[in-house]
Design an enzyme around this catalytic site. Structure first.
Site, PDB file in Angstrom:
ATOM      1  N   HIS A 251       0.887  -1.024  -0.535  1.00 60.24           N
ATOM      2  CA  HIS A 251      -0.476  -0.280  -0.177  1.00 60.24           C
ATOM      3  C   HIS A 251       0.692   1.178   0.243  1.00 60.24           C
ATOM      4  CE1 HIS A 251      -3.171   2.992   1.154  1.00 60.24           C
ATOM      5  NE2 HIS A 251      -4.160   2.183   0.905  1.00 60.24           N
TER       6      HIS A 251
ATOM      7  N   ASP B  84      -7.753  -4.267  -0.867  1.00 65.51           N
ATOM      8  CA  ASP B  84      -8.618  -5.056  -1.803  1.00 65.51           C
ATOM      9  C   ASP B  84      -8.445  -6.641  -2.695  1.00 65.51           C
ATOM     10  OD1 ASP B  84      -9.091  -1.890  -3.502  1.00 65.51           O
ATOM     11  OD2 ASP B  84      -7.411  -2.126  -3.744  1.00 65.51           O
TER      12      ASP B  84
END
Length: 432
Positions: free
Chosen positions: A309, A367
């Site tokens: 991330h 996700d």
């Protein structure tokens, strides 16, 4: 203003200038360089804004090193457990969780704004049936300004509030109509007697011959999913909304710009769709070591999607909740042993124990399990990002409203020009 300062010295002129430090309520401090150009005729160079705060905000705080996400100071884990999406929408918009009376009033006003102008529905017939739903949502969201121009005075707090209500309420209706066009099914009008998430599912999956009423487990799962996606500080799409709105663009146009930014292939809003494709490529649990080895090979272009991330260098706090939601949803629909879910669980286990992946801080992000959840709910991959947009619209409009209220001025980033220097234009026949 802070009394702490940082001194910047210009070696060209040996001039030193002090710049104040700004301290937020949490997180790192920032050097206030608003007068840097004026004082030293210098810019900062920070492509992608890795080390630049573009605004001051009171909405959401992310601590990537600790793995913390707070909405208005409340940890996301507690909000998911103790609140529903409507309560969180009220929190983001107004700064506080609603009282019982405020909660009832807020739900009532949202439920009575879910319809869209009937002429707006005719827009959909102009799109090809195979058009991507995000393309449709982007266009229709922008078109709202042509139908609801009674609340476009961005300097009027009441107009901004009405626009916020309309965007939050109408986004599921707009999204559901895009889905129905894709499926070749007639549009289903919203119902005021259903909750926000229940109404969205009803509009998605009902047909004239059969009303769809979601099970409480599935409705609560999507509700928690939307809480987790409601805001995430200055993401690309949120920053886009704030920048577009800084010119005093109407809220529908600014949110439409955010939809366009969110619709980023494999980089922002479309990652969950790419994760499913990756899991399908892996195919079976016993092939996971092979793909981990490919990740470790610097010559191999393969990369793990749904891991790592931009902000989180620790475990994304939303992922743990989504893993549990995936368990619940798949069990509810009779797919508790879903092969892709088993691959996902085992892949996460491998990655979290692999030295190379640990060094690269490849923890699963929001996700990674999202596509599995939405797929189990019956939502096709090309609608994944649309559902994300429905959830994120409250964060977008909250940031837009805050930015207008703070009167930050029009956004205008500087650049480092690297093109040709001044030159005269030669005549046509003198050009080689």
């Amino acid at each position: 203003m802070s009394t702490h300062t940082v001194t910047i010295r210009d070696n060209r002129t040996n001039r030193e200038v002090e710049f104040p430090l700004i301290h937020g309520s949490d997180g790192p401090s920032a050097i206030d360089i608003r007068t840097l150009y004026k004082e030293l005729n210098l810019f900062t160079f920070d492509p992608g804004f890795h080390s630049t705060a573009s605004c001051s905000s009171q909405i959401t705080f992310v601590d990537g090193h600790e793995g913390t996400l707070l909405y208005r100071g409340y940890p996301i884990e507690q909000l998911v457990e103790k609140c529903d999406h409507m309560e969180v929408c009220h929190l983001l918009l107004n700064g506080e969780l609603p009282t019982h009376e405020q909660d009832a009033a807020f739900r009532n006003v949202i439920s009575h704004h879910t319809m869209v102008h009937e002429q707006l529905l005719e827009f959909y017939s102009g799109y090809r049936q195979d058009a991507h739903p995000m393309a449709i949502v982007l266009g229709v969201m922008g078109a709202l300004s042509a139908f609801y121009h009674d609340s476009l005075d961005v300097c009027d707090p009441l107009h901004r509030q009405i626009s916020a209500f309309r965007i939050i309420a109408k986004m599921p209706t707009i999204a559901a109509k895009a889905y129905k066009l894709h499926m070749g099914q007639p549009f289903i009008y919203p119902r005021n007697d259903l909750g926000y998430v229940e109404n969205f599912l009803y509009m998605l999956f009902s047909v004239p011959s059969n009303d769809y009423i979601a099970s409480p487990v599935l409705a609560r799962a999507l509700d928690r999913f939307m809480i987790l996606h409601a805001d995430h500080e200055q993401t690309a799409s949120t920053a886009t909304v704030r920048l577009a709105g800084s010119s005093r663009a109407n809220p529908f146009g600014a949110i439409s710009a955010g939809v366009g930014s969110l619709w980023g292939l494999d980089a922002h809003g479309s990652v969950s769709e790419a994760v499913l494709k990756m899991l399908q490529t892996i195919g079976t649990v016993d092939r996971i070591p092979e793909f981990i080895q490919r990740v470790r090979d610097p010559e191999n272009p393969f990369r793990l999607i749904g891991f790592g991330h931009r902000v989180y260098k620790n475990y994304d706090p939303r992922t743990k909740v989504l893993r549990q939601i995936a368990h619940e949803v798949l069990h509810e629909v009779g797919r508790g042993d879903d092969p892709l879910f088993q691959i996902a669980l085992k892949l996460e286990e491998f990655v979290l124990q692999d030295d190379y992946c640990i060094h690269k801080k490849l923890c699963p992000n929001i996700d990674f399990y999202s596509g599995l959840i939405l797929s189990a709910l019956g939502i096709p991959p090309n609608m994944f990002t649309v559902v994300f947009a429905v959830a994120r619209c409250v964060g977008w409009i909250t940031h837009w409203n805050e930015m207008i209220g703070f009167n930050e001025g029009i956004g205008r980033p500087q650049q480092i020009y690297a093109g040709p220097q001044y030159r005269d234009v030669p005549s046509l026949y003198a050009r080689s």
